[in-house]
Design a protein around this motif. Structure first.
Motif, short mmCIF file in Angstrom:
data_model
loop_
_atom_site.label_atom_id
_atom_site.label_comp_id
_atom_site.label_asym_id
_atom_site.label_seq_id
_atom_site.Cartn_x
_atom_site.Cartn_y
_atom_site.Cartn_z
N PRO A 1 0.21 28.90 33.40
CA PRO A 1 -0.25 29.60 32.20
C PRO A 1 0.41 30.96 32.01
O PRO A 1 0.51 31.45 30.88
N ASP B 1 1.39 21.19 31.83
CA ASP B 1 1.00 21.64 33.18
C ASP B 1 1.87 22.76 33.73
O ASP B 1 1.91 22.99 34.94
N LYS C 1 -4.30 21.97 30.63
CA LYS C 1 -3.32 21.88 31.72
C LYS C 1 -2.98 20.44 32.08
O LYS C 1 -2.00 20.19 32.78
#
Length: 347
Positions: free
Chosen positions: A56, A53, A49
């Motif tokens: 997810p 970033d 991440k």
């Protein structure tokens, strides 16, 4: 050597003699360039991440169902073109091993067996966790963790530190630790960069019109969110220019390795080298000051894709100046950074 503590009972476990560990960390490398090796490596890298970033819930389906079905083939071919077939490893691994060996030799000459020097990779092998465990088992009660990134970014230095701290969470007896900050303005690092440029230029028949300092890119929004990477890259270029005694028109800062749809730091290297050729700058040199060792982004991307962009736009002479790698000036600079951050531990 392990010994039982003085005055301890006979059944007390032996404890290794105390050492200071210096753990160098680089980005990482796949174990091989076949599909599954590449997929494992890319999955670990692109699932970080700090690197990607996005949520997810949005990113992982794209990564697993789209990116990782195609990209391992293309990346594998790129790695194959630069692979150290004799050693059975990537150039980054070969170079990092040599850097570690030379740094170990210098520090052990100064401190003897009181220090242990090794390296780990953020992605792939050897893992940070395995090397932290090894150092603790060997008696390292203090560990200096050194991410080999001259300029700080959340996507490089920070994720390396995250992984290091995560590894410490699994140790029953945690060592005392320090982390080495970015060294983008360290005088010896700048001197090593300048020396590499001067050596490269001295070997050329014609002097380049412009030196392009190509740094790995990050999304533009990282700058506004507080990441100091862009500013540190620009300062490295300025300090290099001043060390060489050059005027502004002889050197420029660009960014490479764009990924995804959003805007990244500009100017993009692949576009800027074409613009330079179109403006009559027919001879250029490219250096990559953000990389401590040559890797896929320098040996394949710069020397192939970026070179091709320059030549297709009318460029005539393209010179790639290798990373500092295991050059003696570089090793001396890294050892000096280590010594600075060992103060109070090995006085």
């Amino acid at each position: 050597m392990a010994e039982r503590p003085a005055h301890a009972p006979a059944d007390h476990p032996k404890i290794p003699r105390e050492k200071v560990g210096i753990l160098l960390a680089n980005l990482g490398t796949p174990d091989n360039y076949d599909y599954w090796s590449m997929r494992r490596y890319l999955n670990e890298f692109l699932s970080d991440k700090r690197v990607i970033d996005y949520s997810p819930w949005v990113w992982q389906p794209i990564l697993q169902l789209v990116v990782l079905t195609k990209r391992p083939f293309a990346s594998g071919e790129a790695y194959k073109s630069i692979w150290n077939h004799e050693a059975g490893e990537s150039p980054l691994m070969t170079i990092t091993k040599s850097q570690t060996s030379k740094i170990r030799g210098t520090l052990q000459a100064a401190f003897g067996d009181r220090v242990m020097v090794d390296f780990c990779m953020r992605y792939g092998n050897p893992s940070t966790k395995s090397k932290v465990r090894e150092m603790v088992d060997m008696g390292c009660r203090k560990i200096l963790f050194f991410p080999l990134y001259p300029q700080y970014s959340g996507a490089t230095s920070a994720t390396a530190n995250d992984h290091f701290f995560s590894a410490l969470m699994e140790e029953k007896w945690q060592p005392q630790v320090r982390t080495v900050p970015a060294y983008f303005e360290d005088p010896k690092y700048i001197e090593a960069l300048a020396a590499s440029v001067e050596r490269a230029y001295a070997a050329l028949e014609h002097q380049p019109d412009v030196l392009v300092c190509s740094y790995h890119g990050v999304p533009q929004r990282y700058l506004t969110e507080g990441d100091p990477y862009h500013c540190q890259c620009v300062k490295t270029t300025r300090l290099l220019k001043e060390k060489l005694g050059w005027t502004d028109d002889r050197i420029t800062t660009t960014f490479q390795s764009r990924f995804g749809p959003e805007e990244w730091l500009q100017p993009y290297t692949v576009e800027e080298v074409a613009r330079l050729a179109e403006r009559g700058k027919k001879k250029i040199a490219v250096i990559a000051p953000a990389f401590s060792a040559d890797c896929i982004e320098t040996l394949e991307e710069i020397n192939e894709e970026i070179r091709e962009s320059f030549e297709e736009a009318g460029g005539e002479e393209f010179t790639y100046i290798p990373c500092l790698n295991d050059d003696d000036h570089h090793i001396a600079a890294l050892c000096e950074v280590v010594r600075t951050h060992l103060k109070g531990w090995l006085d």
